[in-house]
Design a protein around this motif. Structure first.
Motif, mmCIF file in Angstrom:
data_model
loop_
_atom_site.group_PDB
_atom_site.id
_atom_site.type_symbol
_atom_site.label_atom_id
_atom_site.label_comp_id
_atom_site.label_asym_id
_atom_site.label_seq_id
_atom_site.Cartn_x
_atom_site.Cartn_y
_atom_site.Cartn_z
ATOM 1 N N PHE A 31 56.561 10.816 11.348
ATOM 2 C CA PHE A 31 57.202 11.802 10.483
ATOM 3 C C PHE A 31 56.782 13.229 10.848
ATOM 4 C CE2 PHE A 31 57.862 14.246 6.613
ATOM 5 C CZ PHE A 31 59.170 13.898 6.312
ATOM 6 N N ASP A 32 55.490 13.445 11.079
ATOM 7 C CA ASP A 32 55.008 14.785 11.430
ATOM 8 C C ASP A 32 55.561 15.240 12.783
ATOM 9 O OD1 ASP A 32 53.606 14.779 9.057
ATOM 10 O OD2 ASP A 32 51.670 14.332 9.994
ATOM 11 N N SER A 33 55.625 14.329 13.736
ATOM 12 C CA SER A 33 56.167 14.672 15.057
ATOM 13 C C SER A 33 57.647 15.015 14.968
ATOM 14 C CB SER A 33 55.963 13.509 16.032
ATOM 15 O OG SER A 33 54.599 13.233 16.207
ATOM 16 N N LEU A 34 58.398 14.211 14.220
ATOM 17 C CA LEU A 34 59.825 14.496 14.072
ATOM 18 C C LEU A 34 60.058 15.779 13.292
ATOM 19 C CD1 LEU A 34 61.357 10.966 13.435
ATOM 20 C CD2 LEU A 34 61.550 12.392 15.480
ATOM 21 N N THR A 35 59.197 16.055 12.318
ATOM 22 C CA THR A 35 59.313 17.303 11.567
ATOM 23 C C THR A 35 59.187 18.492 12.510
ATOM 24 O OG1 THR A 35 58.431 16.299 9.567
ATOM 25 C CG2 THR A 35 58.309 18.688 9.714
ATOM 26 N N HIS A 36 58.258 18.402 13.451
ATOM 27 C CA HIS A 36 58.076 19.488 14.418
ATOM 28 C C HIS A 36 59.246 19.554 15.407
ATOM 29 C CE1 HIS A 36 55.867 22.436 16.719
ATOM 30 N NE2 HIS A 36 56.217 21.773 17.814
ATOM 31 N N VAL A 37 59.647 18.407 15.947
ATOM 32 C CA VAL A 37 60.727 18.372 16.927
ATOM 33 C C VAL A 37 62.037 18.865 16.306
ATOM 34 C CG1 VAL A 37 62.190 16.804 18.283
ATOM 35 C CG2 VAL A 37 59.711 16.591 18.377
ATOM 36 N N LEU A 38 62.274 18.514 15.047
ATOM 37 C CA LEU A 38 63.503 18.912 14.367
ATOM 38 C C LEU A 38 63.366 20.259 13.659
ATOM 39 C CD1 LEU A 38 64.494 15.451 12.860
ATOM 40 C CD2 LEU A 38 65.342 16.523 14.956
ATOM 41 N N ARG A 39 62.280 20.945 13.910
ATOM 42 C CA ARG A 39 62.025 22.273 13.344
ATOM 43 C C ARG A 39 62.098 22.266 11.816
ATOM 44 N NH1 ARG A 39 64.977 22.742 17.894
ATOM 45 N NH2 ARG A 39 64.045 23.909 19.596
ATOM 46 N N LYS A 40 61.392 21.315 11.223
ATOM 47 C CA LYS A 40 61.264 21.149 9.765
ATOM 48 C C LYS A 40 62.595 20.889 9.072
ATOM 49 C CE LYS A 40 57.037 23.769 9.535
ATOM 50 N NZ LYS A 40 56.293 24.822 8.920
ATOM 51 N N ASN A 41 63.589 20.431 9.819
ATOM 52 C CA ASN A 41 64.896 20.128 9.266
ATOM 53 C C ASN A 41 65.139 18.624 9.403
ATOM 54 O OD1 ASN A 41 67.379 20.510 8.146
ATOM 55 N ND2 ASN A 41 68.333 21.267 10.011
ATOM 56 N N VAL A 42 64.334 17.826 8.700
ATOM 57 C CA VAL A 42 64.400 16.373 8.823
ATOM 58 C C VAL A 42 65.495 15.845 7.906
ATOM 59 C CG1 VAL A 42 63.099 14.222 8.721
ATOM 60 C CG2 VAL A 42 61.936 16.346 9.309
ATOM 61 N N GLU A 43 66.699 15.813 8.450
ATOM 62 C CA GLU A 43 67.839 15.246 7.735
ATOM 63 C C GLU A 43 68.729 14.532 8.741
ATOM 64 O OE1 GLU A 43 70.758 19.100 7.453
ATOM 65 O OE2 GLU A 43 69.461 18.657 5.780
ATOM 66 N N ARG A 44 69.620 13.714 8.245
ATOM 67 C CA ARG A 44 70.420 12.824 9.072
ATOM 68 C C ARG A 44 71.176 13.562 10.183
ATOM 69 N NH1 ARG A 44 75.763 10.930 8.373
ATOM 70 N NH2 ARG A 44 76.100 8.987 9.486
ATOM 71 N N LYS A 45 71.892 14.600 9.859
ATOM 72 C CA LYS A 45 72.715 15.313 10.838
ATOM 73 C C LYS A 45 71.864 15.882 11.972
ATOM 74 C CE LYS A 45 75.932 19.127 11.352
ATOM 75 N NZ LYS A 45 76.530 20.292 10.733
ATOM 76 N N CYS A 46 70.768 16.503 11.624
ATOM 77 C CA CYS A 46 69.888 17.103 12.633
ATOM 78 C C CYS A 46 69.252 16.027 13.509
ATOM 79 C CB CYS A 46 68.823 17.947 11.937
ATOM 80 S SG CYS A 46 67.871 18.960 13.071
ATOM 81 N N LEU A 47 68.870 14.904 12.903
ATOM 82 C CA LEU A 47 68.284 13.811 13.674
ATOM 83 C C LEU A 47 69.301 13.244 14.661
ATOM 84 C CD1 LEU A 47 65.819 11.917 14.089
ATOM 85 C CD2 LEU A 47 66.920 10.385 12.464
ATOM 86 N N LEU A 48 70.527 13.044 14.223
ATOM 87 C CA LEU A 48 71.567 12.513 15.110
ATOM 88 C C LEU A 48 71.864 13.468 16.262
ATOM 89 C CD1 LEU A 48 74.001 10.908 12.527
ATOM 90 C CD2 LEU A 48 72.455 9.733 14.102
ATOM 91 N N GLU A 49 71.773 14.764 16.018
ATOM 92 C CA GLU A 49 72.011 15.746 17.077
ATOM 93 C C GLU A 49 70.854 15.834 18.063
ATOM 94 O OE1 GLU A 49 72.763 19.308 14.879
ATOM 95 O OE2 GLU A 49 74.813 18.720 14.374
ATOM 96 N N ASN A 50 69.683 15.343 17.675
ATOM 97 C CA ASN A 50 68.488 15.430 18.520
ATOM 98 C C ASN A 50 67.879 14.055 18.768
ATOM 99 O OD1 ASN A 50 68.058 18.453 18.719
ATOM 100 N ND2 ASN A 50 68.266 18.159 16.517
ATOM 101 N N MET A 51 68.725 13.057 19.000
ATOM 102 C CA MET A 51 68.232 11.693 19.192
ATOM 103 C C MET A 51 67.332 11.550 20.419
ATOM 104 S SD MET A 51 68.776 9.664 16.824
ATOM 105 C CE MET A 51 69.042 7.942 17.063
ATOM 106 N N GLU A 52 67.612 12.312 21.469
ATOM 107 C CA GLU A 52 66.789 12.208 22.679
ATOM 108 C C GLU A 52 65.334 12.556 22.378
ATOM 109 O OE1 GLU A 52 66.352 14.436 26.941
ATOM 110 O OE2 GLU A 52 68.376 14.004 26.235
ATOM 111 N N GLY A 53 65.133 13.643 21.641
ATOM 112 C CA GLY A 53 63.769 14.019 21.255
ATOM 113 C C GLY A 53 63.143 13.001 20.334
#
Length: 129
Positions: free
Chosen positions: A49-71
């Motif tokens: 969760f902390d790693s994804l929070t950083h990778v997604l720039r604190k925008n941990v929501e479905r749309k942002c995650l789907l746009e950044n699946m590689e990360g």
């Protein structure tokens, strides 16, 4: 038979120990055998969760995650491999993920420079070598 230990963090289901966390419109689950240490599973979940929070720039929501699946896949790949926990410290995971992203050549930028005729930067680089 389901036994719920906590309303939002740990559950035992059909011989599995499951820890989970929610964020806006996502649920993150880490599952292990019934003998698995719940604290270690929570550590993996927190690292994820902390790693994804950083990778997604604190925008941990479905749309942002789907746009950044590689990360997201890179993060999971650094934490777990074949069911074996490799890392549970999010700082180490982020360092490895950033290294992998930075070490890959930026072919898109080279192609863009070629198409636009911006070969000056290329000549400077070859002179330095």
């Amino acid at each position: 038979m389901t036994v719920w230990i906590s309303a939002d963090e740990i559950a035992f289901l059909e011989g599995l120990t499951i820890v989970y966390k929610s964020s806006i419109d996502l649920f993150f689950y880490v599952a292990g055998s019934a003998q698995e240490n719940e604290l270690m599973l929570m550590s993996v979940l927190s690292c994820l969760f902390d790693s994804l929070t950083h990778v997604l720039r604190k925008n941990v929501e479905r749309k942002c995650l789907l746009e950044n699946m590689e990360g997201a896949f890179l993060v999971v790949d650094e934490i777990i491999d074949g069911g074996v926990i490799l890392e549970s410290d999010h700082q180490q995971v982020l360092q490895k993920v950033n290294y992998r992203l930075l070490s890959e050549p930026a072919f898109g930028f080279v192609l863009f420079d070629y198409i636009t005729g911006n070969l000056e930067g290329q000549a400077d680089k070859t002179q330095q070598l």
